[in-house]
Design a protein around this motif. Structure first.
Motif, short mmCIF file in Angstrom:
data_model
loop_
_atom_site.label_atom_id
_atom_site.label_comp_id
_atom_site.label_asym_id
_atom_site.label_seq_id
_atom_site.Cartn_x
_atom_site.Cartn_y
_atom_site.Cartn_z
N ASP A 96 4.54 -24.48 3.39
CA ASP A 96 5.61 -23.65 3.97
C ASP A 96 5.37 -23.32 5.45
OD1 ASP A 96 6.67 -23.69 1.46
OD2 ASP A 96 6.64 -21.51 1.14
N ALA A 97 4.14 -22.90 5.75
CA ALA A 97 3.86 -22.49 7.14
C ALA A 97 4.02 -23.68 8.09
CB ALA A 97 2.44 -21.94 7.24
N PHE A 98 3.80 -24.88 7.60
CA PHE A 98 3.91 -26.09 8.43
C PHE A 98 5.37 -26.38 8.76
CE2 PHE A 98 -0.42 -27.81 8.51
CZ PHE A 98 -1.02 -26.89 7.66
N ILE A 99 6.22 -26.17 7.75
CA ILE A 99 7.66 -26.38 7.97
C ILE A 99 8.16 -25.33 8.96
CG2 ILE A 99 9.93 -26.49 6.82
CD1 ILE A 99 7.79 -28.69 5.97
N GLU A 100 7.72 -24.10 8.75
CA GLU A 100 8.20 -23.00 9.57
C GLU A 100 7.76 -23.17 11.04
OE1 GLU A 100 10.30 -20.86 8.62
OE2 GLU A 100 10.25 -19.54 10.38
N THR A 101 6.46 -23.32 11.25
CA THR A 101 5.98 -23.37 12.65
C THR A 101 6.26 -24.73 13.29
OG1 THR A 101 4.29 -21.68 12.43
CG2 THR A 101 3.87 -23.40 14.06
N ASN A 102 5.92 -25.80 12.59
CA ASN A 102 5.98 -27.11 13.26
C ASN A 102 7.42 -27.59 13.44
OD1 ASN A 102 3.30 -26.68 12.89
ND2 ASN A 102 2.88 -28.54 11.75
N ILE A 103 8.28 -27.31 12.46
CA ILE A 103 9.67 -27.78 12.60
C ILE A 103 10.54 -26.67 13.19
CG2 ILE A 103 11.67 -28.77 11.43
CD1 ILE A 103 9.81 -29.86 9.27
N MET A 104 10.61 -25.54 12.49
CA MET A 104 11.51 -24.48 12.97
C MET A 104 11.03 -23.91 14.32
SD MET A 104 13.80 -24.67 10.81
CE MET A 104 14.86 -23.33 11.39
N GLY A 105 9.71 -23.82 14.49
CA GLY A 105 9.17 -23.30 15.75
C GLY A 105 9.51 -24.21 16.91
N THR A 106 9.37 -25.51 16.71
CA THR A 106 9.72 -26.46 17.79
C THR A 106 11.21 -26.40 18.08
OG1 THR A 106 7.90 -27.88 17.09
CG2 THR A 106 9.58 -28.89 18.49
N TYR A 107 11.99 -26.28 17.01
CA TYR A 107 13.46 -26.18 17.18
C TYR A 107 13.82 -24.93 18.00
CZ TYR A 107 18.36 -25.71 15.63
OH TYR A 107 19.71 -25.56 15.58
N SER A 108 13.14 -23.83 17.69
CA SER A 108 13.39 -22.58 18.42
C SER A 108 13.05 -22.75 19.91
CB SER A 108 12.54 -21.47 17.77
OG SER A 108 12.19 -20.48 18.67
N LEU A 109 11.94 -23.41 20.21
CA LEU A 109 11.56 -23.64 21.61
C LEU A 109 12.59 -24.52 22.32
CD1 LEU A 109 7.74 -24.43 21.26
CD2 LEU A 109 8.74 -22.34 22.17
#
Ligand code: NAD
Ligand code: TYD
Length: 366
Positions: A96-109
């Motif tokens: 879960d944390a990988f999906i959140e930070t690596n995908i959603m976090g990059t999308y947010s940036l």
């Protein structure tokens, strides 16, 4: 003069990059944004924390409003994105944390960068979004396959590499669709100072010193292509200076090793350090090397990692030729420096190892 926002700058590679950049480009401004997860350590930036051109922000890359504010307030023109969940084993037990930070976090940036740099009254000329990715997105190789090039089709096999692959695709799409100035680098396995001791090389060094077993997954014949971390920073520097917008660049050192051979090499190096330096015997009296016993006897074969990729190898010809990139460190010099760093920075790794990850490793593999 550049103004850089560096995400994940308190982690292993991010912190090494910050030190590299502060040392080389002393008039540039650096803002580090880091959530200080278990892998982030503010102590990694201790020696520069009071510099006028350095700012640390404790925050999450998923907080788009915060990122927008930082881009505006600090007039950022260059974003170098390291922040990620990075450990394959953790991605297997808790994706879960990988999906959140690596995908959603990059999308947010990406959304923040687009809004601030592209969507205002004027487009910020010369802006750059550099995304730090991995060779693991290309999948796995047989012993005789040619090394990964930038044209190798993506075939990620772990939740970690799948989440990195997804973020690479989003970065590419923001360039092609919206005209964001992006570059991406895909690097092989790094080693060096500040490497969290859940990863193979620092785990082996610190376990030898504590007379703990050296866990080898499966048959130990998996191959990784190791690069000294400062050479990764140097490669990203060249991509930032001269890389073509919208391009991917492989970064690697042409340095393939089977895991078991890396572990044996480190065992011999540490044993030699004990011969050269009698003070180590007093500091680590329980280590086999302190009583002139063979450290390799600590090697313990344990159950394999599920879906374990067999071999990674980077073909860095594009980066070498186009950007005149050559790693500065050989494996002999890099690994010797790394062993020295861990011997000289016991307080750092002891404090890191007191954290909860140790229980997690024990539950998984012992
Ligand atoms: P790391 O796990 O040591 O550090 C990650 C950093 O990101 C930590 O400081 C952590 O606190 C921070 N972070 C995590 N989630 C965050 C969030 N939501 N918001 C803000 N900060 C957050 O990782 P690393 O080994 O230094 O890897 C850095 C980057 O390089 C990653 O993108 C990784 O995929 C890539 N990479 C690593 C290697 C390697 O061998 N370690 C090789 C190639 C590429
Ligand atoms: P690691 O450092 O976790 O990096 P990655 O999985 O991203 O390549 O692992 C490097 C290699 O070492 C990998 O093939 C898994 C193996 N390994 C072990 O055999 N034992 C260990 O205790 C660890 C942490 C890794």
């Amino acid at each position: 003069m550049k103004k850089l926002l560096i995400t994940g700058g308190a982690g292993f590679i991010g912190a090494n990059f910050v030190h590299y950049w502060m040392n080389k480009y002393q008039s540039d401004k650096i803002v580090v944004l880091d959530a200080l997860t278990y892998a982030g350590n503010i102590a990694n930036l201790d020696s520069i924390k009071d510099e006028d051109n350095f700012t640390f922000i404790h925050g999450d890359i998923c907080d788009q409003a915060l990122v927008e504010k930082l881009l505006v307030e600090h007039s950022i023109d260059t974003l170098v994105h390291f922040a990620a969940e990075s450990h394959v084993d953790r991605s297997i037990t808790g994706p879960d944390a990988f999906i959140e930070t690596n995908i959603m976090g990059t999308y947010s940036l990406l959304k923040a960068a687009k809004k601030v740099w592209l969507d205002g009254d004027t487009v910020l000329e010369g802006h750059r979004f550099h995304h730090v990715s991995t060779d693991e997105v290309y999948g796995t190789l047989s012993p005789t396959d040619p090394a990964f090039t930038e044209d190798t089709a993506y075939a990620p096999n772990s939740p970690y590499s799948a989440s990195k692959a997804a973020s690479d695709h989003l970065v590419r799409a923001y360039h092609h669709t919206y005209g964001l100035n992006v570059t991406t680098s895909n690097c092989s396995n790094n080693y060096g100072p500040f490497h969290f001791p859940e990863k193979l090389i620092p785990l082996v060094i610190t376990n030898i010193l504590h007379d703990k077993s050296l866990p080898i997954y499966g048959d130990g014949q998996q191959i990784r292509d190791w690069l000294y971390v400062e050479d990764h920073a140097y490669g990203i520097d060249l991509v930032l200076q001269n890389g073509r917008i919208g391009e991917n660049y492989n970064i690697g050192g042409n340095n393939e090793w089977a895991n078991i051979n890396i572990v044996k090499t480190i065992s011999k190096l540490v044993e030699q350090e004990f011969v050269n330096n009698s003070e180590l015997v007093a500091r680590f009296p329980t280590a086999k090397a302190a009583i002139a016993q063979n450290t390799e006897s600590l090697i313990t074969y344990v159950k394999d990692r599920p879906g374990h990729d067999r071999r990674y190898a980077i073909d860095a010809a594009k980066t070498n030729n186009e950007l005149d990139y050559t790693p500065k460190e050989s494996f002999d010099t890099g690994i010797a420096k790394t062993v020295q760093w861990y011997l000289n920075n016991e307080i750092w790794w002891q404090s890191v190892m007191n954290g909860s990850y140790q229980n997690w490793i024990t539950e998984q593999y012992e």
